[in-house]
Write a protein that holds these residues in place. Structure first.
Motif, PDB file in Angstrom:
ATOM      1  N   ARG A   1       3.245   3.106  11.095  1.00 22.74           N
ATOM      2  CA  ARG A   1       3.520   3.234   9.663  1.00 22.74           C
ATOM      3  C   ARG A   1       2.921   4.526   9.137  1.00 22.74           C
ATOM      4  NH1 ARG A   1       0.724  -2.398   8.333  1.00 22.74           N
ATOM      5  NH2 ARG A   1      -0.845  -1.149   9.370  1.00 22.74           N
ATOM      6  N   ILE A   2       3.626   5.122   8.157  1.00 23.47           N
ATOM      7  CA  ILE A   2       3.062   6.287   7.478  1.00 23.47           C
ATOM      8  C   ILE A   2       2.840   5.918   6.014  1.00 23.47           C
ATOM      9  CG2 ILE A   2       3.964   8.024   9.049  1.00 23.47           C
ATOM     10  CD1 ILE A   2       6.222   8.563   7.095  1.00 23.47           C
ATOM     11  N   LEU A   3       1.700   6.317   5.516  1.00 19.18           N
ATOM     12  CA  LEU A   3       1.342   6.045   4.125  1.00 19.18           C
ATOM     13  C   LEU A   3       1.922   7.147   3.246  1.00 19.18           C
ATOM     14  CD1 LEU A   3      -0.212   4.456   1.963  1.00 19.18           C
ATOM     15  CD2 LEU A   3      -2.198   5.894   2.502  1.00 19.18           C
TER      16      LEU A   3
ATOM     17  N   PRO B   1       1.941   9.076   0.078  1.00 19.23           N
ATOM     18  CA  PRO B   1       0.963   9.240  -0.999  1.00 19.23           C
ATOM     19  C   PRO B   1       1.507   8.759  -2.345  1.00 19.23           C
ATOM     20  CG  PRO B   1       1.045  11.208   0.362  1.00 19.23           C
ATOM     21  CD  PRO B   1       2.192  10.336   0.790  1.00 19.23           C
ATOM     22  N   ALA B   2       0.629   8.182  -3.139  1.00 18.05           N
ATOM     23  CA  ALA B   2       1.023   7.602  -4.426  1.00 18.05           C
ATOM     24  C   ALA B   2       1.737   8.611  -5.322  1.00 18.05           C
ATOM     25  CB  ALA B   2      -0.203   7.035  -5.142  1.00 18.05           C
ATOM     26  N   GLU B   3       1.251   9.866  -5.346  1.00 17.81           N
ATOM     27  CA  GLU B   3       1.889  10.856  -6.224  1.00 17.81           C
ATOM     28  C   GLU B   3       3.314  11.166  -5.761  1.00 17.81           C
ATOM     29  OE1 GLU B   3      -0.718  13.069  -3.267  1.00 17.81           O
ATOM     30  OE2 GLU B   3      -1.042  11.404  -4.651  1.00 17.81           O
ATOM     31  N   LEU B   4       3.557  11.165  -4.461  1.00 18.09           N
ATOM     32  CA  LEU B   4       4.920  11.411  -3.984  1.00 18.09           C
ATOM     33  C   LEU B   4       5.808  10.195  -4.215  1.00 18.09           C
ATOM     34  CD1 LEU B   4       4.419  13.496  -0.721  1.00 18.09           C
ATOM     35  CD2 LEU B   4       5.331  14.245  -2.919  1.00 18.09           C
ATOM     36  N   ARG B   5       5.251   8.999  -4.096  1.00 19.44           N
ATOM     37  CA  ARG B   5       6.044   7.805  -4.421  1.00 19.44           C
ATOM     38  C   ARG B   5       6.478   7.854  -5.878  1.00 19.44           C
ATOM     39  NH1 ARG B   5       1.763   4.939  -1.830  1.00 19.44           N
ATOM     40  NH2 ARG B   5       1.299   3.861  -3.772  1.00 19.44           N
TER      41      ARG B   5
ATOM     42  N   LYS C   1       9.751  -0.528  -4.091  1.00 14.43           N
ATOM     43  CA  LYS C   1       9.634  -1.298  -2.857  1.00 14.43           C
ATOM     44  C   LYS C   1      10.793  -1.046  -1.896  1.00 14.43           C
ATOM     45  CE  LYS C   1       8.483  -5.907  -1.320  1.00 14.43           C
ATOM     46  NZ  LYS C   1       8.101  -7.242  -1.693  1.00 14.43           N
ATOM     47  N   GLU C   2      12.022  -1.054  -2.398  1.00 15.85           N
ATOM     48  CA  GLU C   2      13.196  -0.928  -1.548  1.00 15.85           C
ATOM     49  C   GLU C   2      13.617   0.538  -1.442  1.00 15.85           C
ATOM     50  OE1 GLU C   2      16.215  -3.588  -2.965  1.00 15.85           O
ATOM     51  OE2 GLU C   2      15.099  -5.333  -2.280  1.00 15.85           O
TER      52      GLU C   2
ATOM     53  N   LYS D   1       0.813  -1.213   0.000  1.00 21.62           N
ATOM     54  CA  LYS D   1       0.000   0.000   0.000  1.00 21.62           C
ATOM     55  C   LYS D   1       0.847   1.263   0.000  1.00 21.62           C
ATOM     56  CE  LYS D   1      -3.896  -2.148   2.329  1.00 21.62           C
ATOM     57  NZ  LYS D   1      -4.780  -2.123   3.504  1.00 21.62           N
ATOM     58  N   GLY D   2       2.177   1.110   0.054  1.00 21.49           N
ATOM     59  CA  GLY D   2       3.057   2.268   0.049  1.00 21.49           C
ATOM     60  C   GLY D   2       3.318   2.825   1.442  1.00 21.49           C
TER      61      GLY D   2
END
Length: 140
Positions: A87-89, A91-95, A102-103, A13-14
């Motif tokens: 855990r902190i999520l 955000p998809a746009e920042l990923r 993953k790593e 989930k990031g």
């Protein structure tokens, strides 16, 4: 305050599980609440919220000529609160913008963290070592 490198894995989930040593310090400092944004070097930076608030104030007072930089940094900033497991999520746009897969590598750099794609960080460090580090006046 924060130091050291942690090699971590983002879950499906990031989410980033902060190392226990940092989680405890963040809990005391800001109840674990952080702000994450982009850095021009290609990584993401994570600030405890009180530290980020000072940085945000500094950004707000930059001259108009720095608007592209302000847009880059402030326009990407997101406030995050850890879940019960610490855990902190991310955000998809920042990923995506930070090229995080993953790593990852989490570097403690005093009052903030850098979050890197592990391969990108290793390549940058190899380039810097080959060029010779500029350690200014620092001695071991």
């Amino acid at each position: 305050m924060f130091q050291g490198t942690s090699l971590l894995v983002l879950d499906q989930k990031g989410r980033l599980s902060m190392p226990a040593r940092h989680r405890e310090a963040l809990a005391v400092l800001c109840e674990g609440k952080v702000t994450i944004t982009r850095h021009p070097d290609g990584c993401l930076v994570i600030y405890p919220t009180p530290v980020w608030e000072r940085k945000r104030e500094t950004l707000a007072h930059l001259p108009y000529s720095a608007r592209a930089f302000v847009r880059y940094v402030l326009g990407s900033a997101v406030d995050l609160t850890p879940d019960r497991a610490g855990r902190i999520l991310i955000p998809a746009e920042l990923r995506l913008m930070g090229n995080l897969t993953k790593e990852v590598a989490l570097l403690g750099l005093g009052e903030h963290f850098e979050l890197w794609n592990r391969e990108t960080l290793e390549a940058r460090e190899q380039e810097a070592a080959a060029a010779g580090f500029d350690a200014a006046d620092f001695t071991f």
